[in-house]
Design a protein around this motif. Structure first.
Motif, PDB file in Angstrom:
ATOM      1  N   ASP A 163       1.062  -1.007  -0.109  1.00 45.38           N
ATOM      2  CA  ASP A 163      -0.061   0.215   0.466  1.00 45.38           C
ATOM      3  C   ASP A 163       0.577   0.934  -0.060  1.00 45.38           C
ATOM      4  O   ASP A 163       0.188   2.042   0.008  1.00 45.38           O
ATOM      5  CB  ASP A 163      -1.088   0.034   1.296  1.00 45.38           C
ATOM      6  N   ALA A 164       2.002   1.190  -0.352  1.00 47.66           N
ATOM      7  CA  ALA A 164       3.165   2.322  -0.166  1.00 47.66           C
ATOM      8  C   ALA A 164       3.737   1.927  -1.365  1.00 47.66           C
ATOM      9  O   ALA A 164       3.787   1.756  -2.496  1.00 47.66           O
ATOM     10  CB  ALA A 164       4.251   1.823   1.019  1.00 47.66           C
ATOM     11  N   LEU A 165       4.029   3.859  -1.722  1.00 45.17           N
ATOM     12  CA  LEU A 165       4.712   3.679  -3.582  1.00 45.17           C
ATOM     13  C   LEU A 165       6.382   4.169  -2.753  1.00 45.17           C
ATOM     14  O   LEU A 165       6.313   5.111  -2.701  1.00 45.17           O
ATOM     15  CB  LEU A 165       4.169   4.578  -4.132  1.00 45.17           C
ATOM     16  N   CYS A 166       7.453   4.173  -3.477  1.00 44.70           N
ATOM     17  CA  CYS A 166       8.586   4.318  -3.330  1.00 44.70           C
ATOM     18  C   CYS A 166       8.945   4.851  -4.680  1.00 44.70           C
ATOM     19  O   CYS A 166       8.490   4.536  -5.723  1.00 44.70           O
ATOM     20  CB  CYS A 166       9.433   3.314  -3.223  1.00 44.70           C
ATOM     21  N   ILE A 167       9.377   6.379  -4.765  1.00 47.39           N
ATOM     22  CA  ILE A 167       9.489   7.524  -5.394  1.00 47.39           C
ATOM     23  C   ILE A 167      10.723   8.006  -5.773  1.00 47.39           C
ATOM     24  O   ILE A 167      10.727   8.512  -4.828  1.00 47.39           O
ATOM     25  CB  ILE A 167       8.590   8.953  -5.596  1.00 47.39           C
ATOM     26  N   GLY A 168      11.689   7.725  -6.655  1.00 49.37           N
ATOM     27  CA  GLY A 168      12.782   7.819  -7.088  1.00 49.37           C
ATOM     28  C   GLY A 168      13.179   8.494  -7.776  1.00 49.37           C
ATOM     29  O   GLY A 168      12.869   7.332  -9.042  1.00 49.37           O
ATOM     30  N   ASP A 169      14.381   8.653  -8.285  1.00 50.43           N
ATOM     31  CA  ASP A 169      15.263   8.986  -9.964  1.00 50.43           C
ATOM     32  C   ASP A 169      16.342   7.953  -9.769  1.00 50.43           C
ATOM     33  O   ASP A 169      16.936   8.157 -11.122  1.00 50.43           O
ATOM     34  CB  ASP A 169      15.467   9.849  -9.962  1.00 50.43           C
ATOM     35  N   GLU A 170      17.037   6.988  -9.007  1.00 50.80           N
ATOM     36  CA  GLU A 170      17.793   6.707  -9.486  1.00 50.80           C
ATOM     37  C   GLU A 170      17.717   5.051  -9.438  1.00 50.80           C
ATOM     38  O   GLU A 170      17.044   3.575  -8.168  1.00 50.80           O
ATOM     39  CB  GLU A 170      19.208   6.694  -8.449  1.00 50.80           C
ATOM     40  N   VAL A 171      19.115   4.215  -9.428  1.00 51.37           N
ATOM     41  CA  VAL A 171      18.618   2.212  -9.189  1.00 51.37           C
ATOM     42  C   VAL A 171      19.060   2.373  -7.746  1.00 51.37           C
ATOM     43  O   VAL A 171      18.480   1.263  -7.648  1.00 51.37           O
ATOM     44  CB  VAL A 171      19.974   2.061 -10.242  1.00 51.37           C
ATOM     45  N   ARG A 172      19.067   2.887  -7.529  1.00 52.50           N
ATOM     46  CA  ARG A 172      19.705   2.571  -6.159  1.00 52.50           C
ATOM     47  C   ARG A 172      18.417   2.798  -5.319  1.00 52.50           C
ATOM     48  O   ARG A 172      18.257   1.712  -3.930  1.00 52.50           O
ATOM     49  CB  ARG A 172      20.768   3.541  -5.282  1.00 52.50           C
ATOM     50  N   ASP A 173      17.567   3.897  -6.053  1.00 55.39           N
ATOM     51  CA  ASP A 173      16.057   4.026  -5.342  1.00 55.39           C
ATOM     52  C   ASP A 173      15.113   2.355  -5.860  1.00 55.39           C
ATOM     53  O   ASP A 173      14.976   2.286  -4.591  1.00 55.39           O
ATOM     54  CB  ASP A 173      15.271   5.057  -5.921  1.00 55.39           C
ATOM     55  N   ALA A 174      15.337   1.962  -7.028  1.00 58.71           N
ATOM     56  CA  ALA A 174      15.069   0.815  -6.938  1.00 58.71           C
ATOM     57  C   ALA A 174      14.824  -0.755  -6.177  1.00 58.71           C
ATOM     58  O   ALA A 174      13.880  -0.966  -5.830  1.00 58.71           O
ATOM     59  CB  ALA A 174      14.387   0.397  -8.430  1.00 58.71           C
ATOM     60  N   ASP A 175      16.730  -0.738  -6.502  1.00 61.23           N
ATOM     61  CA  ASP A 175      16.501  -1.652  -5.401  1.00 61.23           C
ATOM     62  C   ASP A 175      16.879  -1.095  -4.093  1.00 61.23           C
ATOM     63  O   ASP A 175      16.091  -2.398  -3.343  1.00 61.23           O
ATOM     64  CB  ASP A 175      18.189  -1.213  -5.281  1.00 61.23           C
ATOM     65  N   ALA A 176      16.431  -0.469  -3.496  1.00 64.08           N
ATOM     66  CA  ALA A 176      15.691  -0.735  -2.144  1.00 64.08           C
ATOM     67  C   ALA A 176      13.996  -0.288  -2.277  1.00 64.08           C
ATOM     68  O   ALA A 176      13.717  -1.172  -1.118  1.00 64.08           O
ATOM     69  CB  ALA A 176      15.992   1.210  -0.942  1.00 64.08           C
ATOM     70  N   ALA A 177      13.759  -0.065  -3.232  1.00 61.35           N
ATOM     71  CA  ALA A 177      12.695  -0.495  -3.365  1.00 61.35           C
ATOM     72  C   ALA A 177      11.918  -2.109  -2.905  1.00 61.35           C
ATOM     73  O   ALA A 177      11.234  -2.818  -1.889  1.00 61.35           O
ATOM     74  CB  ALA A 177      11.449   0.905  -3.911  1.00 61.35           C
ATOM     75  N   ARG A 178      12.439  -2.763  -3.757  1.00 60.40           N
ATOM     76  CA  ARG A 178      12.551  -3.591  -4.363  1.00 60.40           C
ATOM     77  C   ARG A 178      13.024  -4.885  -2.218  1.00 60.40           C
ATOM     78  O   ARG A 178      12.030  -6.021  -1.948  1.00 60.40           O
ATOM     79  CB  ARG A 178      13.459  -4.678  -5.643  1.00 60.40           C
ATOM     80  N   ALA A 179      13.863  -3.956  -2.017  1.00 63.65           N
ATOM     81  CA  ALA A 179      14.347  -5.223  -1.036  1.00 63.65           C
ATOM     82  C   ALA A 179      13.718  -5.164   0.161  1.00 63.65           C
ATOM     83  O   ALA A 179      13.495  -6.299   1.391  1.00 63.65           O
ATOM     84  CB  ALA A 179      16.246  -4.590  -0.598  1.00 63.65           C
ATOM     85  N   ALA A 180      12.669  -4.175   0.105  1.00 65.02           N
ATOM     86  CA  ALA A 180      11.714  -3.782   1.443  1.00 65.02           C
ATOM     87  C   ALA A 180      10.248  -4.296   0.694  1.00 65.02           C
ATOM     88  O   ALA A 180       9.495  -4.209   1.496  1.00 65.02           O
ATOM     89  CB  ALA A 180      11.670  -1.878   1.445  1.00 65.02           C
TER      90      ALA A 180
END
Length: 223
Positions: A163-180
């Motif tokens: 129910d959350a959305l992680c919004i970012g502009d870098e690959v590391r943001d995508a990696d962190a969202a995936r891990a969480a």
């Protein structure tokens, strides 16, 4: 334009934003700051001809390209944070960011900021009115340490990851969202190229703040 299926405006109860390159336009400053650090810590500078190539790299790949060793990274980050604090007049919110945050809060969406930058820097750039509406802060994260910060926001907010959305502009943001386990929305106006972001298979891709606002079902007022 928003990419893929339309976002259900009622789906997300928590919006977690990165700061640099997502809420604030700091990329031009970043290039100069990296080169200042390069002179001090003796690694490769970013030349004008390198910029577009580097926008296609992850943070780890950029470190390799610039010859930044792992032991130097904390020193480089500390140097750049100090430079950021002294040069905040170069940081501006992207067009539409401030009304977007107000509109999401008005609709009852909880707001969080998870960033490697410092909270005082974020507050000075976004202003007190917007920052008063941010319920969850995780600032000063290490370059590759955002995933635990995201999990902490979920725990404190009591919002399920789906129910959350992680919004970012870098690959590391995508990696962190995936891990969480959090859906990731990639924004293409920041540090990383659209192609590199799409390669991460994000849940959503947005090319402008108004596109993001429209997909989340909120109207923007004056920026």
């Amino acid at each position: 334009m928003a990419d893929g299926m339309m976002v259900d405006p009622g789906r997300y109860r928590l919006a977690i934003f990165d700061f640099d390159g997502t809420l604030a336009d700091s990329f031009p400053w970043f290039l100069g700051a990296v080169n200042s650090a390069a002179e001090r810590y003796r690694f490769r500078r970013i030349e004008d001809a390198d910029v577009e190539r580097l926008r296609g790299l992850s943070a780890r790949e950029m470190m390799v390209h610039l010859h930044v060793s792992a032991w130097k990274l904390p020193l480089v980050v500390r140097h750049m944070r100090a430079m950021a604090s002294a040069n905040l007049h170069h940081f501006k919110p992207f067009y539409g960011v401030l009304p977007l945050l107000h509109a999401l809060a008005d609709r009852g969406v909880a707001l969080a900021v998870v960033t490697s930058n410092s909270r005082p820097n974020v507050e000075r750039v976004l202003g007190p009115e917007v920052c008063a509406r941010v319920g969850f802060w995780e600032c000063g994260a290490s370059v590759f340490g955002k995933a635990p910060r995201l999990r902490r926001v979920l725990a404190r907010s009591r919002v399920a990851a789906a129910d959350a959305l992680c919004i970012g502009d870098e690959v590391r943001d995508a990696d962190a969202a995936r891990a969480a386990g959090i859906p990731f929305a990639a924004v293409t106006w920041g540090y990383t190229s659209e192609a590199a972001l799409r390669a991460q298979n994000p849940a959503h891709v947005f090319s402008s703040v108004p596109d993001l606002a429209a997909a989340l079902g909120v109207a923007l007022g004056e920026a």
